[in-house]
Every structure is written in structure tokens, then in C-alpha cells.
Design a protein around this motif. Structure first.
Motif, PDB file in Angstrom:
ATOM      1  N   GLY A  55     -28.206 -24.448  34.942  1.00 32.75           N
ATOM      2  CA  GLY A  55     -28.205 -25.398  33.834  1.00 32.75           C
ATOM      3  C   GLY A  55     -26.851 -26.017  33.584  1.00 32.75           C
TER       4      GLY A  55
ATOM      5  N   GLY B  27     -30.437 -27.753  38.284  1.00 32.43           N
ATOM      6  CA  GLY B  27     -31.873 -27.721  38.027  1.00 32.43           C
ATOM      7  C   GLY B  27     -32.409 -26.346  37.684  1.00 32.43           C
ATOM      8  N   ARG B  28     -33.721 -26.272  37.710  1.00 36.47           N
ATOM      9  CA  ARG B  28     -34.447 -25.064  37.328  1.00 36.47           C
ATOM     10  C   ARG B  28     -34.328 -23.986  38.413  1.00 36.47           C
ATOM     11  N   LEU B  29     -34.141 -22.767  37.987  1.00 33.90           N
ATOM     12  CA  LEU B  29     -33.978 -21.635  38.896  1.00 33.90           C
ATOM     13  C   LEU B  29     -35.326 -21.194  39.456  1.00 33.90           C
ATOM     14  N   HIS B  30     -35.404 -21.019  40.767  1.00 33.60           N
ATOM     15  CA  HIS B  30     -36.625 -20.559  41.431  1.00 33.60           C
ATOM     16  C   HIS B  30     -36.646 -19.055  41.612  1.00 33.60           C
TER      17      HIS B  30
ATOM     18  N   SER C 150     -31.328 -14.483  33.938  1.00 30.47           N
ATOM     19  CA  SER C 150     -30.775 -15.290  32.853  1.00 30.47           C
ATOM     20  C   SER C 150     -29.402 -15.855  33.220  1.00 30.47           C
TER      21      SER C 150
ATOM     22  N   GLU D 291     -43.438 -19.045  32.032  1.00 29.48           N
ATOM     23  CA  GLU D 291     -42.273 -19.257  31.176  1.00 29.48           C
ATOM     24  C   GLU D 291     -41.814 -17.998  30.444  1.00 29.48           C
TER      25      GLU D 291
ATOM     26  N   GLY E 231     -29.777 -18.515  35.849  1.00 26.98           N
ATOM     27  CA  GLY E 231     -30.376 -19.702  35.243  1.00 26.98           C
ATOM     28  C   GLY E 231     -29.365 -20.511  34.458  1.00 26.98           C
ATOM     29  N   ARG E 232     -28.458 -19.826  33.777  1.00 26.52           N
ATOM     30  CA  ARG E 232     -27.395 -20.527  33.037  1.00 26.52           C
ATOM     31  C   ARG E 232     -26.474 -21.273  33.983  1.00 26.52           C
TER      32      ARG E 232
END
Length: 141
Positions: A73, A78-81, A66, A99, A69-70
Motif C-alpha cells: 500500500g 497494489g493488493r497483496l496476493h 499485515s 476480506e 500488505g502495508r
């Protein structure tokens, strides 16, 4: 095996057995609740029984994912792998399963993270299918 939980547990056990250095594997919801686990020994994470250790690892996996990922963002990356946290004596790798879930892999200092990434891709896909399958699909095996 017809029970979905047994199938999930078998899948994480296979991943653990395929990659040298993996000590613990958890599947958790994105909010850190334990779904299933395969751990090396009781108390490896927090000095308590194996269930509590797995629950702690699930929560820590979700927290690390989390936070990372923040960062992605907020910085527009971009989106975390995946997240790889390296420590003196090992590492934690966290990656999404769809998801709503995550897989957390705890390894010792000898864990080959590149091999883990290659091996985990198929496991993540199968785990995702098991988590999203309806009751009739889960009993197909």
C-alpha cells in the motif's frame, strides 16, 4: 459432516495431505485469531500444547500478512496476493481468504511452494465459502 468447523478442519487437512512438506495449516481472522488448524505435532511452533502453537501460528500469519500488505500500500504496488517467508529449514506461506480471513501454511525445507499455490487455490475458495455461508448452507453437505 454437517458442522462448519468440522468442514473447515477437513478442508485444511486435505490441503496438508495433498502437498508434500506441509507441516501445519491454520485459518485465522485477519487480526490473528485462530479459526481452525491442522498441525503436525504438538508444540511445533512455540513449544506448548498444539492449541497454543496453532494460536501462535495464526497470530504470526496475520502479522506477516499485515506488514507485507502495508508495504504494498505504501509503495503503490497494489493488493497483496500472498507472502512467502523462507527460512533455513522451511517456510511460511500466508494468503487471504476473502476480506476477513487468512490461511497460513508452514512447511519444511522440502515444501514445493509452486505446487502449494496451485493446490491452495481451490482450498481457499472452499474455505471462503464455508466462512461466509449462512447456517443453512453450511449444513448442505
Amino acid at each position: 459432516m454437517t458442522d462448519r468447523h468440522d468442514q473447515l478442519t477437513a478442508e485444511v487437512r486435505v490441503l496438508r495431505d495433498r502437498v508434500v512438506g506441509v507441516t501445519d495449516v491454520v485459518v485465522a481472522s485477519v487480526d490473528g485469531l485462530l479459526i481452525t488448524a491442522e498441525t503436525d505435532d504438538a508444540g511445533a511452533v512455540d513449544g506448548t500444547d498444539g492449541t497454543a502453537a496453532a494460536e501462535t501460528l495464526a497470530a504470526l500469519t496475520a502479522a506477516s500478512f499485515s506488514i507485507a500488505g502495508r508495504v504494498g500500500g505504501l509503495t503503490g504496488k497494489g493488493r497483496l496476493h500472498h507472502v512467502v517467508s523462507r527460512f533455513t529449514d522451511g517456510c511460511l506461506v500466508a494468503r487471504p481468504v476473502g476480506e476477513m480471513a487468512l490461511i497460513g501454511v508452514l512447511g519444511d525445507a522440502g515444501l514445493d511452494v509452486q505446487r502449494l499455490h496451485a493446490e491452495a487455490q481451490g482450498s481457499v475458495e472452499r474455505i471462503g465459502c464455508l466462512l461466509t455461508a449462512g447456517p443453512d448452507q453450511a449444513k448442505a453437505d
